[in-house]
Design an enzyme around this catalytic site. Structure first.
Site, PDB file in Angstrom:
ATOM      1  CD  GLU A 165     -33.780  66.774  51.868  1.00 12.47           C
ATOM      2  OE1 GLU A 165     -33.551  65.936  52.763  1.00 12.47           O
ATOM      3  OE2 GLU A 165     -33.091  66.875  50.834  1.00 12.47           O
ATOM      4  CE1 TYR A 168     -13.883  66.748  54.990  1.00 15.22           C
ATOM      5  CE2 TYR A 168     -12.943  64.922  53.757  1.00 15.22           C
ATOM      6  CZ  TYR A 168     -14.016  65.728  54.063  1.00 15.22           C
ATOM      7  OH  TYR A 168     -15.228  65.523  53.456  1.00 15.22           O
ATOM      8  CG  HIS A 204       2.024  95.446  53.914  1.00 18.90           C
ATOM      9  ND1 HIS A 204       2.728  94.307  54.234  1.00 18.90           N
ATOM     10  CD2 HIS A 204       2.389  96.393  54.836  1.00 18.90           C
ATOM     11  CE1 HIS A 204       3.499  94.554  55.282  1.00 18.90           C
ATOM     12  NE2 HIS A 204       3.301  95.818  55.669  1.00 18.90           N
TER      13      HIS A 204
END
Length: 465
Positions: A35, A186, A444
């Site tokens: 990396e 977006y 709920h």
């Protein structure tokens, strides 16, 4: 020149690369990951995570600002708030740093060797890495290319000075008074809405006839409404041409062909991302391409034996969770397991206000594939939890085959609906039918009840609308 050998070499430690390396290490595969920047890639460092931190801070600031003077309906009154963006950015950087450390720790735990530097292919089994201490050659039996993507830079709006990328926007020390956003996708709307909530005057310049063109108009309608409420000006059918000589305005060609100037301290260019395929020496291995992307098969194998590619470099959808799933699969293939890509759906989320979630096929796509369809639509205006959160504007929509009720696609728009993505993805992956969702007890009061109600609506007997 140092040389090391391994069974698996992963190039790039973004979401796809580090997941691939960790899983390979867990399976006992001798793995090296290379990396150039910090572990975590674009998503962790300058994309998904930091942008959501900024979006959250903007939401909190707007909530408090709306309570100033006791004008809100909740009966809460506060003094007018102020925002120190430099502190916000420091908080965001702290989150990123902790996650960076977490990835490093996970790689070490999996016994993956990390090499810091830029990798260049010599041939299909060998790369040379330029590190701080010199060149290092790595030879591997299998190689995974997970180099990711970078923001698209427009030739007439090169990054620098008043022209910024999404990466630059996430590192600003103060909120621009006036912000022009080039691109109504977006990324542009997520950041544009965040800065508008923090006090910037935002103008969005979009070349297409509408914003968020990848989504259907019904789904994006609440977002478009919210843009107006935030005072964001949207210029549709307009093309950015450059910046003024003084750098204080964006030059635009409007839909009717006229030239205009949009006053802007900063011009944020968000016209998409492109795969990072240059600088890796890919010409040395001559891989087949699919346009600008690396061509892969259902096991993420490239045209060259022993070389795999995953993530943004392989095409759309360019999503971190797609890359992660590909990385985990490839690691198991390298370890000798039988795997192939058989995903039914990859949920996608747009973190605008309100949020958008899509999984599977849209109504038009489903109709083209299956012919006759059933659509169940349940508004959050009829959902008690959404009302208590002041999030009535939005809905859940289910698309299913008319003959056997197999669910083909699920979409939602509303406050906090990103958290419904897991349920949507699971339903599609498990091959759920409308009766399965309708017959599942949903707790709920939650917004998730809208999922069940949408299925009931498609079956013709919704209970709460």
């Amino acid at each position: 020149m140092k040389e090391i050998s391994c069974k698996l070499l992963v190039i790039g430690a973004g979401p796809g690369g580090y997941v691939c390396a960790i899983r390979a290490g867990q399976l006992g595969v001798d793995t090296v990951i290379v990396e150039f920047g910090k572990p975590g890639g674009t998503c962790l460092n300058v994309g998904c995570i930091p942008s959501k931190a900024l979006i959250h801070a903007a939401e909190e600031f707007e909530k408090i600002a709306n309570m100033a003077g006791g004008k809100g309906p909740l009966g809460i009154a506060v003094a007018r708030p102020t925002l120190d963006l430099s502190k916000t950015v420091a908080w965001k950087d702290g989150i990123v740093s902790r996650l960076n450390s977490g990835v490093v720790g996970l790689l070490k735990k999996a016994k993956v060797k990390t090499v810091q530097g830029w990798a260049t292919f010599r041939d299909g089994k060998t790369v040379e890495v330029e590190t701080e201490t010199g060149s290092q050659v790595i030879r591997a039996e299998a190689v995974v290319i997970a180099s990711g993507s970078v923001p698209v830079e427009l030739p007439f709006l090169p990054f620098g000075g008043p022209v910024i990328s999404s990466t630059d926007a996430l590192a600003l020390s103060e909120v621009p008074n006036k912000l022009a956003v080039v691109g109504g996708g977006y990324i542009g709307l997520e950041l544009g809405m965040a800065f508008a909530k923090m006090g910037a005057k935002v103008t969005v310049v979009e070349a297409l006839p509408r914003v968020l063109a990848q989504y259907d108009a019904e789904l994006t309608r609440p977002v478009v409404k919210r843009l107006g409420e935030l005072g964001i000006e949207v210029m549709l059918g307009a093309k950015a041409k450059g910046v003024s000589t003084k750098g204080d305005a964006l030059l635009v060609e409007t839909a009717d062909g006229k030239n205009a100037k949009v006053a802007a301290d900063k011009s944020l260019v968000t016209v998409g991302r492109k795969p990072l395929t240059e600088g890796w020496g890919l010409e040395q291995i001559d891989l087949d391409m699919a346009g600008k992307f690396i061509r892969i098969d259902e096991q993420c194998r490239t045209s060259m034996r022993g070389i795999f590619a995953i993530g943004d470099v392989t095409g759309e959808p360019m999503l971190a969770h797609r890359a992660m799933a590909q990385g985990e699969m490839v690691a198991e293939i390298v370890a000798g397991h039988k795997r192939s890509w058989d995903k039914r759906a990859i949920p996608a989320i747009c973190f605008t206000d309100p949020e958008l979630v899509t999984a599977g096929l849209s109504p038009d796509e489903a109709k083209a594939l299956a012919g006759e369809i059933k659509i169940g639509h349940f508004p959050f205006a009829a959902n008690g939890r959404a009302m208590t959160k002041q999030g009535e504007d939005g809905f859940v929509r289910i698309v299913a085959r008319a003959d056997n009720h197999l669910v083909l696609g699920i979409q939602a728009v509303g406050q906090g609906v990103s958290e419904l993505a897991a349920a949507f993805g699971l339903a599609l992956e498990m091959g759920a039918r409308l009766e399965d969702i309708a017959g599942t007890i949903h707790a709920h009061p939650t917004q998730g009840e809208g999922f069940q109600e949408a299925a009931l609506k498609a079956l013709g007997h919704a209970l709460h609308v």
